[in-house]
Design an enzyme around this catalytic site. Structure first.
Site, mmCIF file in Angstrom:
data_model
loop_
_atom_site.group_PDB
_atom_site.id
_atom_site.type_symbol
_atom_site.label_atom_id
_atom_site.label_comp_id
_atom_site.label_asym_id
_atom_site.label_seq_id
_atom_site.Cartn_x
_atom_site.Cartn_y
_atom_site.Cartn_z
ATOM 1 N N LEU A 77 4.563 -2.470 5.834
ATOM 2 C CA LEU A 77 5.361 -1.245 5.804
ATOM 3 C C LEU A 77 6.003 -0.980 4.451
ATOM 4 O O LEU A 77 6.860 -0.105 4.333
ATOM 5 C CB LEU A 77 6.433 -1.286 6.905
ATOM 6 C CG LEU A 77 5.868 -1.422 8.326
ATOM 7 C CD1 LEU A 77 6.990 -1.457 9.350
ATOM 8 C CD2 LEU A 77 4.893 -0.297 8.637
ATOM 9 N N CYS A 78 5.587 -1.725 3.419
ATOM 10 C CA CYS A 78 6.085 -1.460 2.069
ATOM 11 C C CYS A 78 5.349 -0.266 1.458
ATOM 12 O O CYS A 78 4.159 -0.062 1.708
ATOM 13 C CB CYS A 78 5.874 -2.686 1.176
ATOM 14 S SG CYS A 78 7.030 -4.021 1.496
ATOM 15 N N HIS A 79 6.075 0.500 0.634
ATOM 16 C CA HIS A 79 5.477 1.646 -0.040
ATOM 17 C C HIS A 79 4.746 1.205 -1.313
ATOM 18 O O HIS A 79 5.250 0.333 -2.036
ATOM 19 C CB HIS A 79 6.556 2.670 -0.430
ATOM 20 C CG HIS A 79 7.248 3.284 0.734
ATOM 21 N ND1 HIS A 79 8.256 2.639 1.428
ATOM 22 C CD2 HIS A 79 7.093 4.494 1.336
ATOM 23 C CE1 HIS A 79 8.698 3.413 2.404
ATOM 24 N NE2 HIS A 79 7.997 4.552 2.374
ATOM 25 N N MET A 113 11.200 -6.316 -2.127
ATOM 26 C CA MET A 113 10.058 -7.045 -1.576
ATOM 27 C C MET A 113 9.075 -7.462 -2.663
ATOM 28 O O MET A 113 8.460 -8.529 -2.580
ATOM 29 C CB MET A 113 9.351 -6.197 -0.512
ATOM 30 C CG MET A 113 10.179 -5.952 0.737
ATOM 31 S SD MET A 113 10.842 -7.463 1.471
ATOM 32 C CE MET A 113 9.350 -8.393 1.758
ATOM 33 N N GLU A 114 8.930 -6.626 -3.670
ATOM 34 C CA GLU A 114 8.042 -6.974 -4.777
ATOM 35 C C GLU A 114 8.557 -8.197 -5.533
ATOM 36 O O GLU A 114 7.776 -9.079 -5.912
ATOM 37 C CB GLU A 114 7.897 -5.779 -5.723
ATOM 38 C CG GLU A 114 7.012 -4.662 -5.210
ATOM 39 C CD GLU A 114 7.635 -3.832 -4.096
ATOM 40 O OE1 GLU A 114 6.905 -3.052 -3.456
ATOM 41 O OE2 GLU A 114 8.859 -3.953 -3.854
ATOM 42 N N ASP A 128 -0.377 -25.079 -5.500
ATOM 43 C CA ASP A 128 -1.836 -25.185 -5.524
ATOM 44 C C ASP A 128 -2.334 -25.893 -6.780
ATOM 45 O O ASP A 128 -3.244 -26.720 -6.716
ATOM 46 C CB ASP A 128 -2.455 -23.787 -5.445
ATOM 47 C CG ASP A 128 -3.971 -23.823 -5.541
ATOM 48 O OD1 ASP A 128 -4.604 -24.394 -4.636
ATOM 49 O OD2 ASP A 128 -4.515 -23.295 -6.530
#
Length: 218
Positions: A77-79, A113-114, A128
């Site tokens: 739901l992020c733009h 969020m980014e 990793d």
């Protein structure tokens, strides 16, 4: 917006993408952090450039930048946003690496969020790159540090928000092997009080448990 309201849930309880079309276009900035804790030998190998896969932090930096740009593909739901800046920085600590991601854009919604995605993926990439040396490297303390822009203006993470330690607080993880009988009789599970948490799992040796203790200094 009231604290109990969730902007991504509509009146019928269905998930939705928020309509930001009427919001002002402003400069939006967010800073997020993460921490990765590891054995001294692993940290020394990273610092010396002795990890077989190559430049650990250089690769992690690029991975974090790429992840920030792909956030709408990962978080449904992020733009999609036209990001003007993504920076991922690393600081060596006594037993690991602190990660800080800064993201900026000029738009109608924030970039929290980014920034969180960049910090998280940078930490995963370090894991990793170094897992051949240390499979028990631990990722944690992923948190928003600061955001600015939009209706709420500039907001910094309050100290001990929601009972969690502030970013930068002392948090250390250690792993030991204890005999099963010792764990069963010592009452170590009571350490979950007073900001001490533990987790133990049975190892291939049936007489021992793997015990990880995380201590947070508040």
């Amino acid at each position: 917006m009231k604290p109990e309201q969730l902007s991504h849930i509509d009146a019928s309880g269905q998930a939705r993408m928020v309509d930001v079309g009427d919001k002002d276009t402003t400069t939006r900035t967010a800073i997020a952090a993460a921490r990765i804790v590891m054995r001294p030998q692993t940290l020394a190998a990273i610092r010396a450039g002795d990890v077989k896969k190559g430049d650990v932090l250089g690769t992690a930096r690029v991975a974090g930048i790429m992840a920030a740009k792909r956030t709408p593909d990962l978080i449904p739901l992020c733009h999609p946003l036209l990001l003007s800046k993504v920076a991922v920085d690393f600081t060596y600590t006594e037993d690991g690496i602190d990660i800080r991601a800064t993201v900026r854009c000029r738009g109608q919604t924030g970039v929290e969020m980014e920034a969180l995605t960049a910090a998280s993926v940078a930490a995963l990439t370090i894991y990793d790159m170094a897992k051949a040396v240390d499979k028990w490297t631990t990722i944690g303390a992923i948190a928003l540090v600061k955001k600015s822009g939009g209706i709420s203006g500039t907001v910094s993470r309050p100290k001990h928000k929601y009972g969690r330690p502030p970013v930068g607080a002392l948090e250390r993880s250690r792993t030991w092997f204890f005999p099963y009988e010792f764990l069963g009789s010592s009452g170590l599970n009571s350490l979950s009080d007073n900001h001490l948490t533990n987790h133990h799992v049975r190892t291939p040796n049936p007489t021992y448990f793997l015990f990880t203790l995380t201590l947070t200094s508040l």
